[in-house]
Structure formats: C-alpha cells, structure tokens
Design a protein around this motif. Structure first.
Motif, mmCIF file in Angstrom:
data_model
loop_
_atom_site.group_PDB
_atom_site.id
_atom_site.type_symbol
_atom_site.label_atom_id
_atom_site.label_comp_id
_atom_site.label_asym_id
_atom_site.label_seq_id
_atom_site.Cartn_x
_atom_site.Cartn_y
_atom_site.Cartn_z
ATOM 1 N N LEU A 193 59.491 -14.642 -1.549
ATOM 2 C CA LEU A 193 58.059 -14.969 -0.259
ATOM 3 C C LEU A 193 58.252 -13.738 0.821
ATOM 4 O O LEU A 193 59.199 -12.808 1.167
ATOM 5 C CB LEU A 193 59.087 -16.298 0.056
ATOM 6 C CG LEU A 193 59.131 -16.460 2.091
ATOM 7 C CD1 LEU A 193 57.045 -16.954 1.676
ATOM 8 C CD2 LEU A 193 60.042 -16.761 2.402
ATOM 9 N N ILE A 194 56.708 -13.883 1.083
ATOM 10 C CA ILE A 194 57.107 -12.620 1.917
ATOM 11 C C ILE A 194 56.359 -13.255 3.596
ATOM 12 O O ILE A 194 55.477 -13.534 3.514
ATOM 13 C CB ILE A 194 56.563 -11.336 2.008
ATOM 14 C CG1 ILE A 194 56.031 -10.533 3.581
ATOM 15 C CG2 ILE A 194 54.421 -11.079 1.580
ATOM 16 C CD1 ILE A 194 57.508 -9.623 2.565
ATOM 17 N N GLY A 195 57.287 -12.670 4.864
ATOM 18 C CA GLY A 195 56.168 -13.134 6.360
ATOM 19 C C GLY A 195 55.410 -12.193 6.958
ATOM 20 O O GLY A 195 55.486 -11.195 6.077
ATOM 21 N N VAL A 196 54.643 -12.516 7.087
ATOM 22 C CA VAL A 196 53.143 -11.404 7.230
ATOM 23 C C VAL A 196 52.358 -12.295 9.097
ATOM 24 O O VAL A 196 52.397 -12.484 9.433
ATOM 25 C CB VAL A 196 52.290 -10.980 6.641
ATOM 26 C CG1 VAL A 196 52.477 -10.622 5.087
ATOM 27 C CG2 VAL A 196 50.830 -11.860 6.453
ATOM 28 N N ASP A 197 52.152 -10.037 9.225
ATOM 29 C CA ASP A 197 51.616 -10.447 10.941
ATOM 30 C C ASP A 197 50.296 -10.656 10.800
ATOM 31 O O ASP A 197 49.381 -9.979 9.948
ATOM 32 C CB ASP A 197 52.013 -9.046 12.038
ATOM 33 C CG ASP A 197 51.683 -8.763 13.037
ATOM 34 O OD1 ASP A 197 53.023 -9.042 13.766
ATOM 35 O OD2 ASP A 197 50.326 -8.550 13.066
#
Ligand code: KG4
Ligand code: ZN
Length: 337
Positions: A106-110
């Motif tokens: 999982l990756i959270g992005v701006d």
C-alpha cells in the motif's frame, strides 16, 4: 507492475488500474456533482457518505473493465492528502482493507503531486517543468523537479480560482459547477465591456501569488447595478470580463515564473485548466511547450494516483496499515525569489 489507484479527496469517487506507471488499463469516475448542486458547493458530509456508498461498486467496475481479477493487482495507491478528511478516510480505509485482504503493498500519495504527475499518462515529460494546478480547491504554481520534488512558487492568498468561477456563476444562477458555463457565455461576450480590477497583493505576498476575493466582490457589485432597471448589462459581457481578469492574472504569473526559473515547459492540471481563454492564452506564447492533459486526467481521477503510486512502489516504498490522512499538505518548499 499493475497499480490500483483510489481517489476520494473531494467529490469524485474514482478507481483506476495503471500498468507500469503509464498505461491506463481502466478507470471509473463517479461524480457526485448532482448531490452538491443544490448547495452550490461541495458539502463534506454528503461527499463522504456518497464515497462510502459507491466505492466498492466503482472498484468492482474498474476491475471488470480491465478484465482483471483482484489477485492480478501488484499494489494499491490511495490519495491521503490534501482534501476533505471524511472523504479521504473512506478511500484510505478501503485501500487498507484491500491491501490487507489481498496481501499487496500500500502507498498513500499526495493529491497535488498526483495532479502534477498526470501528464505522464499521455506523453513523455522531462523534469524540470513549471506545474500549474487550477481547480475548485487548489491554485498553485510550482517548480517541479521530480515526481516528489515540488517547490511551490505561487499560490492563491484567498479563494481558489475554480471557487471564484463557481461563486460568480452562483451569483448569476448559471448552475453548479459554474466554470464551464462562464467559459461558454464568455465566448459570446465582450470582455472590454467592464474593467474588473487586477488584484492587489500586499507586502509579504509572493511575486507569483494570486488573489480572487477582490475580483469576486467587484463582480458582485456589478450585479447590484444589474438589478437596477435603468441599468443595461449582459451576463455574457460580465462573464467575458471576469474570465479575462481571472485568467490573465494567472497567465501573467505563469509566464513570469517560467521566465524567472528558466523553464520552457508548463504543465497545467485541474478543472480550470480546461478553460478556453487559459488554453488559448498559453498556446499563443512563443517558445513555451504547454502540456494540458485531456479533461479526464485534468480533473480528479484514480489514474494519476495509480501512476504516481507506481513511482514509489517500484522503488520499494510502502505505507503501513496505520496510514493517516490529512486535510493539508505540509512541507512543500516555498520559494521567495
Ligand atoms: O479539478 P476539478 O474537477 O475538481 C476539483 O476542484 O478538485 O475542478 C473543478 C473546478 C470547478 O470550480 C469548475 O467550475 C472549474 O473547475 N471548471 C472551469 C471550467 N471547467 C471546469 N473553470 C473555468 N473554465 C472551464 N472551462
Ligand atoms: Zn484535484
């Protein structure tokens, strides 16, 4: 590497599948605009509730359109800032559930970085470039040196440009969101009919900042005269004059910033980047390469989230399952030339 991108920061519920950061396999965008129209703006609680209702279907439809199964996804990217917190939480929680159940990274992005990354889905683009983001929630000009290297060199000191378009359209009952209708009517009007003032920036404001509250007030005052039966005016002319003032303010800052930082490529995104006057004004500039993604990649979409997520995930960067969301983006460097 196929990344699933989830976008729910505002009123668009979108999921997309992107292969190797550039190849869009499928994208579904479910817009809530009709639910917010009666309020002439996005109502945060309605937005998060609609995301909760819709997100699973949007996800399922996205997989179906790509003819893929969940197991074929290699990673999950989700917008975690900036935006409406309730809406962001829906996307983030959904993404975490998927990542956990499918055992995928999982990756959270701006969201702002994702908008500035969107053109990579359509063309070859080399860094550095000048990034311009113009939407209902954001108005900024940035030096973009890499996918996560952004220096904001100008921003609005009050309203976002799209918000100004929507508010002006709201005063004249032109519908919501109103930018596209102002654009349409402006084409039939004469911008010289009114001289709306250029904004005054104050000491401490940045050279490439913009301001919309004064312009909005000037247009509203015009409307007061409009109500006077002795006064003749046309909404088309007001739209044209407002659009000219609003857009020229931006274009002048963009051109000055491009010159100041010696950048010959300008990449624009966000709904207002669809504006006819804006596109024509930039296209006229000699020596400037202007990259305007197609509309479905200019407005909020899951594809830009998946594409940017690929940059992180392919380098082994991950978010944990305690990923948090935030209304704002902290820490973009701000330059003061
Ligand atoms: O990026 P976007 O779809 O959504 C977010 O705000 O995140 O941008 C929507 C904004 C609205 O304010 C809308 O009125 C404006 O973009 N807009 C336009 C045009 N099309 C959409 N503004 C001016 N001219 C247009 N053609
Ligand atoms: Zn956006």
């Amino acid at each position: 590497m196929t990344i699933l991108g989830i976008e729910s920061s505002c009123d668009e519920c979108s999921v997309a599948l992107v292969a190797d950061g550039t190849q869009l396999l499928s994208q579904v965008v479910a817009t809530q605009v009709e639910y917010h129209r009666p309020y002439k703006g996005v109502v945060p609680e309605i937005a998060s509730r609609k995301h909760t209702e819709w997100i699973f279907d949007v996800y399922r439809q996205c997989l179906q359109e790509a003819d893929m199964s969940a197991e074929q996804i290699d990673g999950i990217a989700v917008t975690c800032r900036p935006g409406l917190v309730g809406s962001l939480l829906v996307g983030a929680s959904f993404a975490k559930g998927l990542a956990f159940a499918l055992e995928k990274p999982l990756i959270g992005v701006d969201h702002i970085l994702a908008h500035l990354y969107a053109p990579h889905l359509e063309c070859e683009l080399e860094y550095p470039f000048l990034g311009v983001l113009l939407s209902g929630g954001h108005t900024l000009i940035a030096r973009v040196e890499g996918y996560d290297e952004v220096e904001v060199v100008g921003a609005t000191i009050d309203d976002a440009v799209g918000e100004a378009f929507d508010k002006v359209a709201g005063y004249f009952n032109l519908g919501y969101p109103g930018g596209i209708e102002i654009d349409r009517r402006a084409r039939m009007g004469d911008a010289r009919a009114y001289g709306f003032p250029a904004p005054r920036l104050h000491k401490g404001d940045h050279l490439f900042d913009v301001s919309y509250s004064g312009l909005k007030t000037a247009v509203v005052n015009q409307r007061e005269q409009f109500r006077d039966p002795a006064y003749e005016a046309s909404i088309e002319n007001i739209c044209a004059a407002f659009e000219k003032a609003a857009v020229e303010m931006l274009v002048s800052r963009v051109l000055k910033a491009a010159e100041r930082y010696k950048l010959s490529t300008v990449v624009a995104g966000g709904g207002v980047a669809a504006n006819t006057y804006f596109r024509q004004a930039l296209a006229r500039e000699p020596g400037l390469r202007v990259v305007l993604p197609s509309l479905s990649l200019c407005t909020d979409n899951g594809a830009m989230v998946a594409a940017l997520g690929y940059e992180y995930l392919s380098r082994g960067r991950r978010s944990e399952l305690d990923l948090d969301v935030s209304a704002r983006t902290p820490g973009f460097r701000r330059a003061y030339p």
